[in-house]
Design a protein around this motif. Sequence first.
Motif, short mmCIF file in Angstrom:
data_model
loop_
_atom_site.label_atom_id
_atom_site.label_comp_id
_atom_site.label_asym_id
_atom_site.label_seq_id
_atom_site.Cartn_x
_atom_site.Cartn_y
_atom_site.Cartn_z
N GLU A 230 47.29 45.24 20.05
CA GLU A 230 47.66 43.86 20.36
C GLU A 230 48.00 43.72 21.84
N ALA A 231 48.75 44.68 22.35
CA ALA A 231 49.16 44.62 23.76
C ALA A 231 47.96 44.69 24.68
N ALA A 232 46.97 45.50 24.34
CA ALA A 232 45.78 45.61 25.19
C ALA A 232 45.07 44.27 25.32
N PHE A 233 44.93 43.55 24.20
CA PHE A 233 44.29 42.24 24.23
C PHE A 233 45.12 41.24 25.02
N ALA A 234 46.43 41.35 24.91
CA ALA A 234 47.31 40.39 25.59
C ALA A 234 47.38 40.63 27.10
N VAL A 235 47.25 41.88 27.52
CA VAL A 235 47.44 42.23 28.93
C VAL A 235 46.17 42.04 29.75
N VAL A 236 45.02 42.43 29.23
CA VAL A 236 43.79 42.42 30.03
C VAL A 236 43.43 40.99 30.42
N GLN A 237 42.98 40.82 31.65
CA GLN A 237 42.66 39.47 32.10
C GLN A 237 41.25 39.07 31.65
N PRO A 238 40.95 37.75 31.67
CA PRO A 238 39.63 37.30 31.26
C PRO A 238 38.52 38.04 31.99
N LEU B 188 43.56 41.75 14.96
CA LEU B 188 43.45 41.43 16.37
C LEU B 188 42.99 39.98 16.56
N ALA B 189 43.36 39.40 17.68
CA ALA B 189 43.01 38.02 18.00
C ALA B 189 41.60 37.97 18.58
N ALA C 35 39.53 37.12 22.38
CA ALA C 35 38.58 37.98 23.07
C ALA C 35 37.27 37.25 23.35
N ILE C 36 36.84 36.42 22.41
CA ILE C 36 35.60 35.66 22.59
C ILE C 36 35.75 34.65 23.73
N ARG C 37 36.82 33.86 23.66
CA ARG C 37 37.00 32.81 24.66
C ARG C 37 37.25 33.37 26.07
N SER C 38 37.83 34.55 26.11
CA SER C 38 38.13 35.17 27.42
C SER C 38 37.04 36.15 27.85
N GLU C 39 35.99 36.27 27.05
CA GLU C 39 34.89 37.20 27.33
C GLU C 39 35.41 38.61 27.65
N ILE C 40 36.31 39.06 26.78
CA ILE C 40 36.85 40.42 26.92
C ILE C 40 35.89 41.40 26.26
N GLU C 41 35.51 42.40 27.00
CA GLU C 41 34.64 43.45 26.48
C GLU C 41 35.50 44.46 25.71
#
Length: 342
Positions: free
Chosen positions: A245-253, A269-270, A274-280
Amino acid sequence: MKALVWTAPETMEIANVAEPTPAEDEVIVQVEAVGICGSEIEGYLGHNSLRKPPLIMGHEFCGRIVGSGDRVSGLEPGLKVVVNPLSSCGVCNSCIKGNTQLCASRRIAGIHRPGAFGERVAVPAASVIPVPDAMNSFRAALAEPLACSLRATRRAMQRHFRPNVLVIGAGGIGILCAKVARLIGAARVIVADTHPERLKIALQTACDAVVDPRSESLAEAANREAGGAGIDVVIDAAGFQPTREAAFAVVQPGGTVMNIGLGIDETRLAINHAIRSEIEVLGSFCYTAHDFREAVRLLVDGLVTEEGWTEARPLAEGFQAFQELTAGKVKQGKLFLSMEGA
């Protein structure tokens, strides 16, 4: 010979076991040093479905050749070697594509066959890599976890130029990922953990800054330590619900989350975030033969060392070492077992 045998969840014993006999294409390695892996701790607790007791674990090791099968040549007794514990079939779809680490029938020493928590072990001759005779055996035994960390960190950083990297978890893999991130061009490397002594060691040996999420917001602290530029890459070397959870919350778009920790399986997980922020979102398991040889080269060249963050104990204290590791009583990032006096 003597070996540390895992007999049931949370139970190990030093036992006299049969000497290994090499197949025609195998060698016998007299073990000098072997690391304890986080996956073996999960196995010891009974949480790892791949490992079945009774089992001699141990897949991170260095030693000397003391015997060989009839078809082995060029590997003389006394030669110091490290061992790639991963064997692949070479003919499945993954192997044909070059992804030998994903082989459908991969076999790993210490899981599918007896490992190195014993005085001697039989391994395929094709799996051994000679190292300098004078090389520290504990350093050489880091080849396997370093190969894992090298592959994961390189893949996590490959889309980013001089990224700010956050590593969650200051155990062996976390320390090695932080060291690799520095070597291959991270701007800032930050390590997060809840163990004060491990954070101290990480700061001294592997990273630019540390964060204890129990005492302050991980996202705010990581961004502060990154100079306000945000975190481009998060490497989760723990693998639990809070760390993921923390990894998803911390990484920037536009950033990358690399999962290498295998702490738990099912995780909420959210994904829309991840989709809206284009997180790989990536996962990394094991390594290729090329990764392993590159890891050995880093160790031989002294670019990664065991100094300041590891501890060695005799094989006879192996069960106690596992008990202390699971109880959170070990300060160092990595524990080795030594066969000296076994």
